[in-house]
Write a protein that holds these residues in place. Structure first.
Motif, PDB file in Angstrom:
ATOM      1  N   VAL A 140       0.857  -1.188   0.000  1.00 29.82           N
ATOM      2  CA  VAL A 140       0.000   0.000   0.000  1.00 29.82           C
ATOM      3  C   VAL A 140       0.892   1.236   0.000  1.00 29.82           C
ATOM      4  CG1 VAL A 140      -1.773   1.284   1.252  1.00 29.82           C
ATOM      5  CG2 VAL A 140      -1.830  -1.224   1.213  1.00 29.82           C
ATOM      6  N   SER A 141       0.677   2.127  -0.931  1.00 32.30           N
ATOM      7  CA  SER A 141       1.584   3.264  -1.116  1.00 32.30           C
ATOM      8  C   SER A 141       1.552   4.222   0.074  1.00 32.30           C
ATOM      9  CB  SER A 141       1.224   4.026  -2.390  1.00 32.30           C
ATOM     10  OG  SER A 141      -0.007   4.707  -2.225  1.00 32.30           O
ATOM     11  N   GLY A 142       2.670   4.902   0.265  1.00 32.47           N
ATOM     12  CA  GLY A 142       2.770   5.871   1.345  1.00 32.47           C
ATOM     13  C   GLY A 142       1.793   7.017   1.177  1.00 32.47           C
ATOM     14  N   ALA A 143       1.508   7.400  -0.076  1.00 34.29           N
ATOM     15  CA  ALA A 143       0.571   8.498  -0.323  1.00 34.29           C
ATOM     16  C   ALA A 143      -0.833   8.127   0.156  1.00 34.29           C
ATOM     17  CB  ALA A 143       0.549   8.828  -1.811  1.00 34.29           C
ATOM     18  N   VAL A 144      -1.213   6.870  -0.049  1.00 31.98           N
ATOM     19  CA  VAL A 144      -2.540   6.424   0.389  1.00 31.98           C
ATOM     20  C   VAL A 144      -2.603   6.414   1.912  1.00 31.98           C
ATOM     21  CG1 VAL A 144      -4.116   4.454   0.448  1.00 31.98           C
ATOM     22  CG2 VAL A 144      -2.981   5.078  -1.688  1.00 31.98           C
ATOM     23  N   ARG A 145      -1.535   5.933   2.534  1.00 29.02           N
ATOM     24  CA  ARG A 145      -1.499   5.920   4.004  1.00 29.02           C
ATOM     25  C   ARG A 145      -1.557   7.353   4.548  1.00 29.02           C
ATOM     26  NH1 ARG A 145       0.340   0.798   5.745  1.00 29.02           N
ATOM     27  NH2 ARG A 145       1.300  -0.433   4.066  1.00 29.02           N
ATOM     28  N   LEU A 146      -0.818   8.254   3.896  1.00 23.28           N
ATOM     29  CA  LEU A 146      -0.794   9.651   4.343  1.00 23.28           C
ATOM     30  C   LEU A 146      -2.174  10.288   4.203  1.00 23.28           C
ATOM     31  CD1 LEU A 146       1.070  11.862   5.434  1.00 23.28           C
ATOM     32  CD2 LEU A 146       1.533  12.536   3.062  1.00 23.28           C
ATOM     33  N   ALA A 147      -2.866   9.965   3.110  1.00 23.61           N
ATOM     34  CA  ALA A 147      -4.216  10.501   2.911  1.00 23.61           C
ATOM     35  C   ALA A 147      -5.164   9.988   3.994  1.00 23.61           C
ATOM     36  CB  ALA A 147      -4.728  10.107   1.531  1.00 23.61           C
ATOM     37  N   ALA A 148      -5.015   8.705   4.354  1.00 23.50           N
ATOM     38  CA  ALA A 148      -5.853   8.145   5.412  1.00 23.50           C
ATOM     39  C   ALA A 148      -5.581   8.830   6.745  1.00 23.50           C
ATOM     40  CB  ALA A 148      -5.612   6.642   5.521  1.00 23.50           C
ATOM     41  N   ASP A 149      -4.286   9.097   7.017  1.00 22.83           N
ATOM     42  CA  ASP A 149      -3.942   9.814   8.251  1.00 22.83           C
ATOM     43  C   ASP A 149      -4.542  11.218   8.237  1.00 22.83           C
ATOM     44  OD1 ASP A 149      -2.495   7.702   9.276  1.00 22.83           O
ATOM     45  OD2 ASP A 149      -0.598   8.359   8.379  1.00 22.83           O
ATOM     46  N   GLY A 150      -4.510  11.852   7.053  1.00 29.03           N
ATOM     47  CA  GLY A 150      -5.048  13.197   6.929  1.00 29.03           C
ATOM     48  C   GLY A 150      -6.546  13.257   7.148  1.00 29.03           C
ATOM     49  N   MET A 151      -7.229  12.155   6.900  1.00 27.19           N
ATOM     50  CA  MET A 151      -8.673  12.090   7.116  1.00 27.19           C
ATOM     51  C   MET A 151      -9.017  11.795   8.572  1.00 27.19           C
ATOM     52  SD  MET A 151      -9.760   9.937   3.707  1.00 27.19           S
ATOM     53  CE  MET A 151     -11.480   9.821   4.194  1.00 27.19           C
ATOM     54  N   GLY A 152      -7.968  11.610   9.385  1.00 25.18           N
ATOM     55  CA  GLY A 152      -8.188  11.368  10.805  1.00 25.18           C
ATOM     56  C   GLY A 152      -8.530   9.940  11.163  1.00 25.18           C
ATOM     57  N   MET A 153      -8.191   8.995  10.287  1.00 27.28           N
ATOM     58  CA  MET A 153      -8.482   7.591  10.583  1.00 27.28           C
ATOM     59  C   MET A 153      -7.579   7.078  11.686  1.00 27.28           C
ATOM     60  SD  MET A 153      -9.129   5.672   6.928  1.00 27.28           S
ATOM     61  CE  MET A 153     -10.406   6.190   5.809  1.00 27.28           C
ATOM     62  N   THR A 154      -8.151   6.249  12.544  1.00 24.09           N
ATOM     63  CA  THR A 154      -7.353   5.551  13.549  1.00 24.09           C
ATOM     64  C   THR A 154      -6.611   4.409  12.868  1.00 24.09           C
ATOM     65  OG1 THR A 154      -9.099   3.982  14.096  1.00 24.09           O
ATOM     66  CG2 THR A 154      -9.092   6.086  15.292  1.00 24.09           C
ATOM     67  N   PRO A 155      -5.578   3.820  13.502  1.00 18.38           N
ATOM     68  CA  PRO A 155      -4.887   2.674  12.893  1.00 18.38           C
ATOM     69  C   PRO A 155      -5.834   1.536  12.522  1.00 18.38           C
ATOM     70  CG  PRO A 155      -3.598   3.522  14.723  1.00 18.38           C
ATOM     71  CD  PRO A 155      -4.896   4.280  14.730  1.00 18.38           C
ATOM     72  N   GLY A 156      -6.815   1.264  13.391  1.00 16.05           N
ATOM     73  CA  GLY A 156      -7.773   0.203  13.076  1.00 16.05           C
ATOM     74  C   GLY A 156      -8.623   0.537  11.871  1.00 16.05           C
ATOM     75  N   GLN A 157      -9.085   1.763  11.777  1.00 18.25           N
ATOM     76  CA  GLN A 157      -9.889   2.188  10.624  1.00 18.25           C
ATOM     77  C   GLN A 157      -9.070   2.151   9.341  1.00 18.25           C
ATOM     78  OE1 GLN A 157     -11.100   6.037  12.158  1.00 18.25           O
ATOM     79  NE2 GLN A 157     -13.179   5.312  12.588  1.00 18.25           N
TER      80      GLN A 157
END
Length: 254
Positions: A140-157
């Motif tokens: 899973v690309s770092g950009a996708v992970r960064l976008a998920a973090d930016g949306m405020g997702m928890t690690p589980g989400q």
């Protein structure tokens, strides 16, 4: 319909016809049977043996997939990264022994029947599923992970909504590899009284009846191809849903 689709349907129809109406194929197999010997295996229904064969595979691969996927998730979390070498050693253990050796070791512990075969197939299926799940999760690309973090997702989400869906096609490919190996390997379970198509092959060898051997071998190969194609279609559907390009199936280690 594409030629590949036609071939899939033809294989499925031919296999179903042989399992349900084996007597129709007796003239083709008669030259392979010794004189005054049955041409079609008659000690049990071929369709029931095929269903038992597939049930044996499913009963081994489902828990194998759950455990291998759980380990892959664990070692891709920051808290579990240090367990990656241990996890690889554990899932690789099953492939360090040939299935026949696992059967021989398991019989004194759990007795004859289904359990020794389940243990062998379970252990043998762990490595391909684990490696594919690991590749999918770490891919899973770092950009996708960064976008998920930016949306405020928890690690589980992030795991449930982003990582697992994106890794799913590759995880299915791992299950596909293990399932095909299990379908082919399950036949040896009949040597320890497990109910499978191996029963037909063993009966043919004992009676020197090549017709039985061919029936058991071809039906096992046909089931392996059907399972391979079916899971390939599932993986392709998952990729199409995510808009991902087609990827080749990984090869089991060893």
């Amino acid at each position: 319909m594409r030629p590949a689709g036609v071939l899939r349907l033809a294989l499925l129809a031919l296999t179903a016809a042989f399992l349900l109406f084996p007597a129709l194929f007796a003239p083709m197999l008669r030259p392979l049977a010794p004189p005054n010997m049955p041409v079609i295996y008659d000690r049990a229904s071929l369709s029931s043996l095929a269903l038992s064969h597939l049930a044996l595979v499913a009963a081994a691969i489902i828990p194998s997939a759950l455990l291998a996927s759980a380990l892959a998730i664990l070692v891709t979390r920051p808290a579990g990264a240090e367990f990656l070498p241990l996890s690889r050693a554990l899932v690789g253990f099953g492939q360090t022994f040939p299935p026949v050796a696992v059967l021989a070791l398991a019989v004194p512990v759990v007795g004859f029947g289904t359990w020794p075969t389940l243990i062998a197939l379970f252990l043998y299926g762990l490595l391909p599923i684990f490696e594919n799940a690991l590749a999918g999760l770490t891919g899973v690309s770092g950009a996708v992970r960064l976008a998920a973090d930016g949306m405020g997702m928890t690690p589980g989400q992030k795991l449930r909504r982003v990582e697992l869906p994106l890794a799913l096609p590759l995880m299915i490919e791992g299950v596909r590899i293990s399932a095909v190996i299990a379908v082919s390997t399950a036949a040896i379970g009949s040597t320890v009284a497990a109910r499978s198509l191996g029963e037909v092959i063993i009966a043919g060898l004992n009676a020197n009846n090549l017709s039985f051997v061919v029936q058991g071998g071809l039906l096992t190969a046909a089931l392996a191809l059907i399972v391979y194609e079916a899971l390939g279609m599932v993986a392709e559907a998952a990729r199409n849903r995510l808009g991902l390009p087609a990827e080749p199936a990984s090869r089991p280690a060893g």
